[in-house]
Design an enzyme around this catalytic site. Structure first.
Site, mmCIF file in Angstrom:
data_model
loop_
_atom_site.group_PDB
_atom_site.id
_atom_site.type_symbol
_atom_site.label_atom_id
_atom_site.label_comp_id
_atom_site.label_asym_id
_atom_site.label_seq_id
_atom_site.Cartn_x
_atom_site.Cartn_y
_atom_site.Cartn_z
ATOM 1 N N ASP A 161 0.898 -1.177 -0.001
ATOM 2 C CA ASP A 161 0.032 -0.026 0.029
ATOM 3 C C ASP A 161 0.701 1.418 0.058
ATOM 4 O O ASP A 161 0.506 2.266 -0.782
ATOM 5 C CB ASP A 161 -1.219 0.079 1.125
ATOM 6 C CG ASP A 161 -1.856 -1.102 1.205
ATOM 7 O OD1 ASP A 161 -2.761 -0.884 0.377
ATOM 8 O OD2 ASP A 161 -1.810 -2.117 1.745
ATOM 9 N N TYR A 492 -0.435 -13.440 11.217
ATOM 10 C CA TYR A 492 0.596 -13.588 10.554
ATOM 11 C C TYR A 492 2.061 -12.971 10.697
ATOM 12 O O TYR A 492 2.956 -13.128 10.398
ATOM 13 C CB TYR A 492 0.441 -13.855 8.880
ATOM 14 C CG TYR A 492 0.481 -12.430 8.316
ATOM 15 C CD1 TYR A 492 1.638 -12.107 7.516
ATOM 16 C CD2 TYR A 492 -0.519 -11.435 8.556
ATOM 17 C CE1 TYR A 492 1.658 -11.019 6.814
ATOM 18 C CE2 TYR A 492 -0.349 -10.259 7.902
ATOM 19 C CZ TYR A 492 0.995 -9.946 6.962
ATOM 20 O OH TYR A 492 0.986 -8.806 6.317
ATOM 21 N N ARG A 493 1.551 -11.817 11.636
ATOM 22 C CA ARG A 493 2.486 -10.627 11.897
ATOM 23 C C ARG A 493 1.821 -9.850 12.839
ATOM 24 O O ARG A 493 0.760 -9.762 12.990
ATOM 25 C CB ARG A 493 2.475 -9.915 10.528
ATOM 26 C CG ARG A 493 3.788 -8.912 10.473
ATOM 27 C CD ARG A 493 3.911 -8.654 8.938
ATOM 28 N NE ARG A 493 4.679 -7.677 8.686
ATOM 29 C CZ ARG A 493 4.625 -6.861 7.610
ATOM 30 N NH1 ARG A 493 3.875 -6.892 6.436
ATOM 31 N NH2 ARG A 493 5.436 -5.871 7.207
#
Length: 554
Positions: A161, A492-493
């Site tokens: 992004d 995931y993070r």
């Protein structure tokens, strides 16, 4: 001043003197003044602490930041840290905002700024469609290189992004973009890594010497095997994965595959009018994505994510309560958007794009009231115009604007993984929205659709200068981690403050994965020098319980 753990000032001063001899006084910054914690913007990021601080701006703070000029200096600094038992926290650019930025998990660690000086694009191979980069190369840098060398008509990059982050850093954190090359780690090929003892390895085909290289040169200066960026795996165990989201090595060079210009491109937006239509949209997307009719990594964005790019909260409401469904419908109508907005792209020659578009349009037409737009249909739609650039690999920073939803805006990312099903999407949405509204926060989020899974990125926006707002954000994300684990969803993070908590949810078979990770850590880094505590992996010489972070109640 925050000194490294168990390091008296005299010992630290001696360390600083020696590290200055390695890389020059101008590349060593001692963190000792309050004004060093004043930077708070993505484009002028702090290298010494987390700009989006959750626990106070001086919680996760470095004792010093060192910027090596080349690989040999990285090796020397790592060896010096071993000699002095000083923890080292590597980062590429420091723009990993929402997850901790450049800040260390262990306060007082020495930050290793790999991006200040090690920022060269070492190679772009047009025939092989790859680049070899150092940690400081940003997505904007690599894109500009292609443009300046008249290569944009041949090669594209994939971008996240925001385009100001490190290509190498984002990839090793397993970040994503939005073209067909959106899985960044999947598209990397070959690493050069400094291990915790200061030794150097090249992974994959890079382990095979180039017969034309000069063996008298230092290892990092020797020519690489010509297949290093062409075949990931080489021979024997595949090592690259242990250097992602890890504390097992410092990646100083990395290959990344570039996308061959597809010969045609068309982005589009589909507005989905009702909140509950999310279920049907995801069910439509799954077969199209797995069959690769949807070629790229598409997104389904909540109305407030798009609205926040176009204005802050005060521009839509005077209320301090979470926005109601009726208010969200009003915002959607005002902006000519849906309650959910789907962004995708078509790639290839026009006949292929036309055929794909007919399939996509017919499938989404099953949602009553769905509308279809190309960028030229809404020239004033800032988000659609931005996604039009992002989906063809052109980096921007426009989406920084949604962080300004609140005064002194900061954000945390809550990012669970789930199956691509309407039931999972609705369950995650209802859970996360209700938890946000429980403490008075608006839900802002997006579903990013991979080949067979969804990243659900919930953007928890808070006022970092308001302790109560910080406390609410910390409670929400901590509670959601437990909520998600109970339902089989794992993140995931995550942010520095939540790394231990997330790691503890991956507990199959009496925490077998963590035991494996700690065993590898002990073997490669017995002194616990490199990034202790990163993603919940603590060296044996640290008591993890002493470093536990518990959120305060609300």
């Amino acid at each position: 001043m925050r000194l490294p753990p168990n390091t008296p000032l005299e010992k630290f001063a001696e360390f600083i003197h020696l590290v200055q001899e390695i890389c020059g006084r101008e590349n060593v910054e001692i963190v000792a003044k309050p004004e060093q914690l004043s930077k708070d913007h993505y484009l002028d990021q702090s290298k010494v602490h987390d700009m989006f601080y959750l626990l106070g701006k001086d919680c996760f703070v470095s004792s010093a930041v060192v910027a090596p000029r080349d690989v040999s200096e990285v090796q020397q600094i790592v060896r010096l840290c071993n000699d002095f038992d000083i923890p080292l926290w590597p980062f590429s650019i420091g723009r990993n905002v929402g997850y901790g930025g450049a800040a260390p998990r262990v306060p007082g660690s020495v930050g290793l700024d790999l991006g200040k000086n090690m920022n060269k694009i070492l190679k772009v191979d047009v025939e092989g469609a790859y680049a070899l980069v150092e940690p400081g190369v940003t997505y904007a840098d690599l894109h500009n290189y292609l443009v300046e060398h008249n290569l944009r008509d041949k090669l594209w990059i994939d971008v996240p992004d925001l385009g100001g982050g490190s290509v190498l850093g984002n990839t090793t954190e397993r970040g994503v973009g939005y073209t067909p090359y959106g899985d960044h780690f999947m598209m990397h090929c070959g690493m050069e890594v400094v291990l915790p003892d200061g030794s150097l390895v090249r992974t994959g085909m890079g382990a095979l010497p180039n017969p034309n290289s000069d063996p008298s040169k230092p290892a990092h200066e020797q020519d690489a095997n010509e297949s290093w960026q062409l075949f990931n795996y080489g021979f024997g165990p595949y090592n690259d994965g242990i250097f992602t989201q890890s504390s097992l090595g410092i990646v100083v060079k990395m290959g990344i595959w570039l996308m061959v210009n597809p010969g045609g491109y068309q982005s589009y937006m589909i507005t989905i009018p009702k909140d509950e239509d999310l279920h049907k949209a995801v069910e439509i997307i799954r077969p199209l994505r797995v069959s690769m009719v949807l070629q790229n990594v598409p997104t389904i964005r909540h109305i407030l994510l798009d609205a926040a790019v176009m204005g802050n909260r005060a521009s839509y409401t005077n209320s301090d309560k979470p926005l109601t469904d009726a208010e969200l419908d009003q915002i959607a109508a005002k902006l000519n958007l849906g309650r959910w907005n789907f962004y995708g792209a078509l790639y290839g020659p026009e006949p292929i794009r036309q055929a794909m578009w007919q399939v996509v349009k017919q499938a989404f037409s099953a949602i009553p009231g769905a509308k279809f737009y190309f960028p030229e249909d809404q020239p004033d739609n800032l988000v659609l115009q931005t996604r039009n650039l992002t989906l063809q690999g052109i980096p921007t920073t426009t989406e920084l604007k949604w962080v300004d939803w609140l005064p002194n805006g900061a954000h945390l990312f809550f990012s669970p993984i789930a199956k691509v099903t309407g039931d999972d999407a609705m369950a995650q949405y209802q859970l996360t929205r209700s938890r946000c509204e429980e403490v008075g926060l608006d839900f802002i989020g997006t579903f990013i659709i991979g080949m067979r899974e969804m990243h659900h990125i919930v953007c928890l926006v808070f006022d970092r200068k308001d302790p109560e707002s910080c406390k609410k954000a910390h409670w929400v994300i901590s509670t959601l981690i437990d909520d998600a684990a109970e339902r089989g969803w794992g993140e995931y993070r995550t942010h520095l403050a939540l790394m231990d908590k997330v790691a503890q949810t991956y507990s199959f078979n009496d925490n077998a994965q963590m035991k494996l990770n700690r065993a590898i850590k002990q073997a490669l880094d017995p002194r616990g020098i490199l990034a202790p505590g990163k993603n919940g992996i603590w060296p044996s010489n640290y008591n993890a319980e002493q470093w536990e972070i518990v959120p305060k109640g609300v």
